[in-house]
Scaffold this active site. Sequence first.
Site, PDB file in Angstrom:
ATOM      1  N   LYS A 118       0.841  -1.201   0.000  1.00 43.19           N
ATOM      2  CA  LYS A 118       0.000   0.000   0.000  1.00 43.19           C
ATOM      3  C   LYS A 118       0.876   1.252   0.000  1.00 43.19           C
ATOM      4  O   LYS A 118       1.902   1.288   0.691  1.00 43.19           O
ATOM      5  CB  LYS A 118      -0.902  -0.039   1.240  1.00 43.19           C
ATOM      6  CG  LYS A 118      -2.019   0.994   1.255  1.00 43.19           C
ATOM      7  CD  LYS A 118      -2.891   0.842   2.517  1.00 43.19           C
ATOM      8  CE  LYS A 118      -4.078   1.801   2.498  1.00 43.19           C
ATOM      9  NZ  LYS A 118      -4.933   1.666   3.696  1.00 43.19           N
ATOM     10  N   SER A 166      -9.891   1.821   2.489  1.00 41.05           N
ATOM     11  CA  SER A 166      -8.942   2.566   1.690  1.00 41.05           C
ATOM     12  C   SER A 166      -7.902   1.679   0.986  1.00 41.05           C
ATOM     13  O   SER A 166      -7.269   2.129   0.041  1.00 41.05           O
ATOM     14  CB  SER A 166      -8.213   3.576   2.583  1.00 41.05           C
ATOM     15  OG  SER A 166      -7.420   2.902   3.540  1.00 41.05           O
ATOM     16  N   SER A 212     -10.489  -0.422   6.717  1.00 42.55           N
ATOM     17  CA  SER A 212      -9.810  -0.252   5.431  1.00 42.55           C
ATOM     18  C   SER A 212      -9.084  -1.483   4.899  1.00 42.55           C
ATOM     19  O   SER A 212      -8.627  -1.478   3.765  1.00 42.55           O
ATOM     20  CB  SER A 212      -8.817   0.909   5.515  1.00 42.55           C
ATOM     21  OG  SER A 212      -9.502   2.129   5.392  1.00 42.55           O
TER      22      SER A 212
END
Lengths: 495, 95, 484
Positions: free
Chosen positions: A78, A158, A182
Site C-alpha cells: 500500500k 482505503s 480499510s
Amino acid sequence: MSALTDLTLAEARAGLDKREYSAVELTRAHIAAVEAARPLNAVVAETFDRALAGAAASDQRLGAGEAGLLEGVPLGIKDLFCTEGVRSQACSHILDGFKPTYESTVTRKLWAAGALMIGKTNMDEFAMGSSNMTSHEGPAINPWRRSGDNRQLVPGGSSGGSAAAVAARLCLGATGTDTGGSIRQPAAFCGLVGLKPTYGRCSRWGIIAFASSLDQAGPLTRTVRDAALMLRAMAGHDAKDSTSVDTPVPDYAAALGQGVKGMRIGIPAEYRVDGMPDEIEALWRKGADWLKAAGAEPVEITLPHTKYALPTYYIVAPAEASSNLARYDGVRYGLRLKGEDLRDMYAKTRAAGFGQEVRRRVLIGTYVLSAGYYDAYYLQAQKVRSVIARDFKQAFESVDLVLTPTAPSAAFAIGEKMDDPIAMYLNDVFTVPASLAGLPAISVPAGLSADGLPLGLHLIGKPFDEETVLRAAETLEEAAAFRAKPAWLEDGGAP
Amino acid sequence: MAIDKATVLRIAQLARIEVKDEALDELAGELNGILAWVEQLGEVDTEGVAPMTSVVEVKLPRRDDHVSDGGRRDDILANAPEAEDGFFVVPKVIE
Amino acid sequence: MSGVVEGRTGPWEMVIGLEIHAQVTSKAKLFSGAATAFGAEPNTQVSLVDAAMPGMLPVINGYCVEQAVRTGLALGAEIKLFSVFDRKNYFYPDLPAGYQISQFSQPVVGHGTVVIDLKDGSTREIGITRLHMEMDAGKSVHDLRADATHVDLNRSGVALMEIVSEPDIRSPEEAGAYVRKLRSILRYVGTCDGNMEEGSLRCDVNISMRRPGEAYGTRAEIKNVNSVRYMMKAIEYEAERQVEILEDGGSVALETRLFDARTSTTRAMRSKEEAHDYRYFPDPDLLPLELDAAWVESLRAGLPELPDAKKARFIEQFGLSPYDAGVLVAEQDSAAFFEAVAAGHDGKLAANWVTGDLFGALKKAGLGIGQSPVSVDRLGGLIERIQDNTISGRIAKEVFEIMFESGRDADTVIAEKGLKQVTDVGAIEAVVDQVIADNPDKTAEFRGGKDKLMGWFVGQVMKASKVKANPQMANQVLAKKLKG
Ligand SMILES: [Mg+2]
Ligand SMILES: [Zn+2]
C-alpha cells in the site's frame, strides 16, 4: 493469468521450496499480470527491477536452504507504507515526489522474510475513504463485476488497490492498513481474506499516519492460511513505536486446522441494522450455522453502544488526522505552491495538495478540537469509545469470538454513494467498533450476492488472540468453499 | 450547533487550508450534516467514564539517553522543495 | 525600580508571573536519539522524527523524565504519578509536525514553591503553578536573505521543562531574584546548566498592572528575554508602557510582545497577532506517563542538599549573616569551596575571604571557582597565619594578591617578602620611642588631653615598621609610653 499467478501464497512457497519453479519465474509471471492489469489502476508505482533483483537473491537463498518465511513471494505494498527510495505518497497530491530515505518497520520485516515488492498499490488519499475514489491517482477498479452488468465497481477502501491487486492475481498478497475497516471492507468487496490485527501488534513506524490511535497494518490475501503467514512476518514489537506491544509473535499458521469445537461465538443483536439487505442477513445466519456445524456454539450477545461507534469514529479519526496532517505544509517535502507570504503558501499548498475528502475531514477534526467544542465532541467521543471497548470486554467474558457481516452491501459502482459523505461512511458500520476497541478482526469471503459479487463475514477476537480469529476464519472458509473468480480473470482481462 | 460561513472560514484558516468564498456555503452544509449526525453521541451517559487514552494496556516505554541518530543532513533535506546552505528555506517570516 | 509605579492618578502595582523554559541536560532529545549539543552546523542534529517525516513516531527519553521529576522534587512540588502528553497544534516553519508535544491538562509536576533572597537579607515565597515536559522547536533565521527565512531543526525536539510561576512577583528585583534562585536550584540538581546565552534557560514574562490590592489587570507576555538584566529592563519598560495606557483610560492588549535589547523596549509580535486556538488533545502516539511512587521516593532520597537548606545550615553552623550565606550557596561549587576552607578555621573569617577577596579576584580575572589559583588548602593556610598572628589582616590582603598571581602558598610569600608580623616587644618599643622622639608637638598635644591622636600615632608606628608591627602590641606599647 497463468498457473503461477493463481497459486495461493502458501502453495507458491511450497513450490519454490521444491524448486518446481524459480522465484524469478514466479516474479515474471506476476509482472506480466501487473502489466496486463494496468487498466485496473491497482498499482501506482511498479517496482519490477527491484522485484526481479530480489527474486534472483531469493533463488540463491532457496538453493542454499536459507529461505525465509516469505522467500520469493511477490507482494503489493500500500502506498501508505514508506519504502526507501520508492515513492510513498499516500496517493495524495501533497506528497508529490516524496521518496523516503527510510523503510517502514513492517515492510522491512517482510523483506527480511524474503518477500519481494512488485509495486506500490493504490488507495484512498491518506487512507480516508471506503471506495478508493479519493485517490489522487484516480480510482482503482474492482476486478469483479455484477453479473450481466459491465459497470466498473469500486474495490472498497482505503486499501482498494491492494485488494484489487490480490483479487486480480497481480501478487500473492498485499499489505493494507485498517483504521476503521480499510483492510476488511475492501477484502469483502474483492472476495479476499483481510486481517486487521490487534492494535499494537504491527509497528506503525514508517506508515504514513491517518488516525494514530486506530491505524493498524495487516495482510490482504486469498486464503486464511496466507493471512497467517503474512501476519507472522509483519507482526512484532518495535521499540520505535511507543504503542507497539512486546508480546511474542506466535506461529499463526500452526494454529490452523484445529477447528472451532467448543468455542462460543457471539452474535450481537445490535448489528441487525435498519435497511440491511436480506442477503447479508441470510449470509450472517449461514455463517453462524457453519460454525455451529463445526462444533461451536452461537450465542446471542449484546453490544449496546454499537450504534454510537460510527459517529465516535468520525470525531476521533478526523481529530487525530487534522493534527497528523499538519506536517504537510510545503516546507520539508512534497508539494509547495507559491504564496504572497508564508501563511498564504501554507493555505494554497494545503488547499491544492489535499483532495476534497481529506480537506473535509481535516476541517471537521480542526473544529471538534477547537476551543469551546473539545469537551462536547472529542472528549465525549473518547468517553463513548471507552464505553464501546467495555461492551466488548464484557461480551468476551462469555464468548471467544464475535461474528458479524463485514459490510452492509457488496461492492458498488463507481459514482454511486458519492454525493453524501455519511452514506459513504456507513460502509464501515460493522468494522469500526472493533477498530475503536483495538481488537483483531478478519473478513472472510463467504458467498455471493444475488448479482454475483463477493460478500464477507467478519470475526472479531480478543486482544492478541489472532490465533482464535484465524482458526474460526478457516472454518468459515472451508464451509463457504468460496471458489468464484472475478470477471477480470474469467474473461481474460478486458474490463 | 450549526456552523455558519464565518465559522467555516475561521476553521479553514486555523487548518491553513484556503477556501474560496464561493465554496463556503456548500462546505458549511456538509460540515453541518456531519456534525448533526455525530451529535447523537450526546445521548450516551458517560457520567464517571474516563476518556480512552489508549486501547493497549502497556506502560509508556522509555528510551535510554544515548545519541543514536542525527548526522544525516542529506537525508533530512533530500525531499525539501527549497534548501540552501544546510537550511530549509521558506518565504520570509516577520516576527 | 520598585514594584510600584507612581502614576498621575495614583500608584500602580506590578503583577508578574514568569514562565521559564529550562533545557534538560540530556545527551539526546526528548523524543528522538539526535544529539542536543550547542552550536552544531544546521540540521546535523536532526533525526527523521525531529523533522516530522511521514510515519515517524516519538519515543520518550527516560532520563529526561527522571530529571523533570527530580526538579519537581527540588522545588518541593507535588509529583503526579499519572500525567499526559498533549499536542499543541499551530503552524510555524520551525515546528515541523505542526504540533508541539507538551503537557497541558495533566502535567507531571504540580504546585511547588521557590524562596527568593532579596538584597536586604529578607526572603519571599513565590508559588510554582506547575512544571511540565515539552519539546523545543527549531530555529528560524531571518537575516540570511532579504526574501526568505531559513530553518534549522537542530533544537527541534530538545527536552525542555517549562516552569510556570504564580503571579506572585511584584518587582523587577524580585523577578531577578526568582530567576537566579531557580537557576541555582536547577544547577544544584544538575537538571539544567542554566546557560542563558546558549538558550538553556529562557524567560517569558507575564506582566500586568493593578491598583494595589485590586483585581488583576490584563497581562502582556514578553518573549525573547535572554538575560536577567534584560528581563528586569523589559519589566521596567513594560510597566511604564502599561501605566501610560491605563492612565489615559485605555486598556492593555492581551498579546505577545518581543523585547528588543538594543532599545530596551518591547513591541507586539506580528506573527502571533491572531488569537491562538491550540487544539490541545492527548498525543495518540504516546501513552500516559505513569510513575512508580517508590521510584519517585528514591529520586527524592538522592537529591543533594539544596540552597535553602545549605544556607540555613551555614547561618547556624558558621554564624554567617543571611546575606553572606545566600551569596555562598548560590553556586554549589562556591559553597563547597567555602565549607572546605571553613573546616578547621574561623567560619566567618573564611566567609569574608571567600565572598570578598577571592570572589573579587576571580571575577576580575574572569575565572570560575573551579579554576581558582588559590586552592582551598592555601586559602586555609593564609587564614591560619592571620589567626596565629603571623600576619595582620591588612598584610594578608597583600599576601593573598601575590598568592593569586603566583600560585604560591602563604608561608612562602610571607617569608620571601619578609612580611612576618613583628611581635618582639623590644623591637616595637624601639619604634615607638623613635616616633615619640620625632614628634614632640603631637606628643605634647596628646598628653594635653587630645586622645584622638592615638590613631595617628598607631599609623606612624605601623608605617615606620613597614606595617609589620602587630597592631594590638603597637597600641599597648604606645598607650604605656605616651601616658607614662
Ligand atoms: Mg507557555
Ligand atoms: Zn513552553
